[in-house]
Enzyme design. Structure first.
Site, PDB file in Angstrom:
ATOM      1  N   PRO A 264      80.874  44.912  37.338  1.00 21.84           N
ATOM      2  CG  PRO A 264      82.513  44.641  35.698  1.00 21.84           C
ATOM      3  CD  PRO A 264      81.684  45.674  36.377  1.00 21.84           C
ATOM      4  CG  ASP A 440      83.885  48.011  39.062  1.00 21.51           C
ATOM      5  OD1 ASP A 440      84.047  47.292  38.049  1.00 21.51           O
ATOM      6  OD2 ASP A 440      83.281  49.105  39.043  1.00 21.51           O
ATOM      7  CG  HIS A 441      87.427  41.866  36.947  1.00 21.21           C
ATOM      8  ND1 HIS A 441      88.724  42.320  36.854  1.00 21.21           N
ATOM      9  CD2 HIS A 441      87.494  40.534  36.750  1.00 21.21           C
ATOM     10  CE1 HIS A 441      89.528  41.304  36.609  1.00 21.21           C
ATOM     11  NE2 HIS A 441      88.806  40.211  36.537  1.00 21.21           N
ATOM     12  NE  ARG A 442      82.701  48.970  35.833  1.00 18.82           N
ATOM     13  CZ  ARG A 442      81.826  49.945  36.076  1.00 18.82           C
ATOM     14  NH1 ARG A 442      81.181  50.516  35.086  1.00 18.82           N
ATOM     15  NH2 ARG A 442      81.587  50.353  37.311  1.00 18.82           N
TER      16      ARG A 442
END
Ligand code: CAO
Length: 468
Positions: A264, A440-442
């Site tokens: 994401p 990467d928003h994770r």
């Protein structure tokens, strides 16, 4: 044969209940007790069956409608009269599919409670037509069966049952409680695709989870190898020429697609005042010896990134398989996106945090030249922990680069430009460099990304930061 209106029965204390399934369509022949629609309140799913047999004429509601008691569901062509309630089929010795049952009305029936109790359980699907019929005291005496009153005690909370009983008209419906339905909706799972493992053909949460796990496991493999570009005939619109797509572009396209699908992406934008850096760079280049290395902006950016990655190692890490651990890398290897005739190639500068600006400039120039002449060794395009993609010389105000997964961030650099900056007293012309960090928003949250870009801008604005 006449036109009958089937309306929403009493749905207990709930009002504005959502229509989550419509099980019939105009023209369908339905038998009595066949489910027409499924409603869902905060607490329960409720099946609404037809009290009479007939042919569906017109459906008055839509999926997602919020309905109340008395709202018209549909009209039926039927030779039976509404309201009507059939005797309890269980009383006829038919097996019951559910452990729980709805007390039905009969000729001597004690009316059901005026309101169907709101359900707290997540496994019960209720049928309401019987309740409505009983409430109106409209049961047909000639349908009464011995023992029909057996279940006529007031309905305790959570004890409403489905009338999904063997011997009834075959139902194509799925049996699932509200929590299962909710989970399926959240995961985008079509309950009709699932094999039920619960008692009496009831779907369980585990069925939904197992199905979604299977789909998830299958999906990445397909996406990573086949981005599924649809066949299209562009020659319908004008002349075309088909030219072979090179191997590097093909591999690159799949890698970009995989990264885009897996991570994401969020992009954080910043501007660095590189006026002093640029003055310094130009002086250095002016005084370099004939065989000296030319300094471009890029080695400064790479060196500054390496410095801040050391300070903020999260941006230099990777998610471990399964996501339960984070890989903190003790090395800073920075990939440099190089534009070549064959497509994008990303050679890696190893241990960029330990190298000086000149050494980095030399190494980047060498890697870029060998990328363009296809002379890189396999290990020179492996092991990067962060990437810099500089489009500055080509122009642009900013862009959103795609992360080189399993890395968690990539810096996009757009074109430096003169801008007016206010220093508290006056506006001054300064050279501003646009920076765009996709992350990467994770793995990285917004605050971490913001800290990284702010700090990077500060280091680029004052290179003395590098020696502290
Ligand atoms: N703004 C303004 N000028 C810039 C700049 C920027 N952001 N970045 C570099 N420049 C300047 C350089 O400083 C140099 O200036 P001088 O001639 O005054 O010294 C000039 O532009 C030419 O630089 P360069 O492009 O030759 O060298 P570089 O080190 O900046 O970049 C490389 C090398 C290999 C990264 C570059 O040639 C390249 O291929 N860039 C494309 C990368 C790409 O396609 N990225 C997109 C990938 S999709 O995510």
């Amino acid at each position: 044969m006449g036109q009958r209106e089937v309306r929403i029965p009493d749905v207990g204390q709930a009002s504005e209940v959502e229509v989550i399934e419509i099980c019939v369509k105009p023209g369908d022949q339905v038998s009595a007790e066949e489910v027409l629609i499924v409603l869902e309140s905060d607490k329960a799913s409720m099946e609404v069956p037809t009290p009479v047999a007939g042919r569906v004429n017109a459906i008055a509601i839509h999926l997602g409608d919020q309905v109340d008691e008395g709202d018209l569901i549909l009209t039926l062509e039927s030779d039976e009269t509404l309201p009507e309630s059939s005797a309890d089929p269980d009383a006829q010795g038919q097996p019951q599919a559910d452990a729980q049952r709805v007390p039905r009305s009969g000729p001597d029936a004690t009316p059901l409670p005026a309101q169907v109790p709101a359900l707290e359980t997540d496994v019960v699907v209720s049928q309401l037509a019987g309740a409505r019929g009983a409430e109106r005291g409209a049961a047909k005496p000639d349908r009464a069966e011995p023992g029909a009153g057996a279940g006529r005690e007031p309905v305790p909370d959570g004890q409403l049952g489905s009338s999904a009983r063997a011997g009834r008209a075959p139902r194509t419906k799925v049996y699932a409680g509200p929590a299962v339905r909710r989970m399926a909706r959240e995961l985008g799972v079509d309950l009709g695709q699932l094999q039920a493992s619960g008692a009496h053909g009831r779907l369980t949460k585990e069925d939904v989870q197992a199905y979604s796990r299977r789909v998830m496991q299958a999906a990445p493999a397909r996406e990573s190898t086949d981005p599924e570009i649809p066949e299209q005939d562009f020659s319908r619109f004008g002349p075309i020429e088909l030219i072979p797509e090179g191997r590097i572009r093909q591999i690159g396209a799949k890698g970009l697609h995989r990264s885009w699908v897996q991570a994401p992406h969020v992009t954080q934008h910043e501007e660095a005042d590189v006026t002093d850096l640029e003055n310094f760079r130009q002086v250095q280049n002016a005084h370099r010896s004939a065989d000296g290395v030319k300094l471009t902006l890029l080695p400064f950016i790479v060196r500054a990134c390496a410095h801040v990655l050391r300070e903020q190692p999260r941006i230099n890490g990777s998610l471990a398989a399964g996501g339960k651990q984070y890989v903190c890398k003790q090395y800073v290897h920075i990939g440099i996106a190089v534009d070549t005739d064959e497509g994008l190639i990303v050679p890696v500068v190893r241990d960029a945090d330990t190298k000086g600006i000149r050494q980095l400039a030399e190494e980047i120039a060498n890697l870029a030249e060998r990328a363009r002449s296809r002379n890189l060794k396999p290990q020179e395009i492996q092991g990067g922990s962060f990437t810099v993609s500089s489009l500055g010389v080509l122009g642009g105000l900013g862009f959103t680069p795609i992360i080189h997964v399993p890395q968690v961030a990539i810096l996009g650099v757009a074109r430096m430009a003169w801008k007016q900056q206010y220093d508290g007293r006056e506006f001054l012309p300064r050279r501003m460099l646009p920076l765009s960090l996709s992350y990467d928003h994770r793995a990285v949250n917004g605050a971490e990304a913001g800290r990284f870009t702010t700090r990077l801008a500060a280091v680029l604005a004052d290179l003395r930061e590098l020696i502290l």
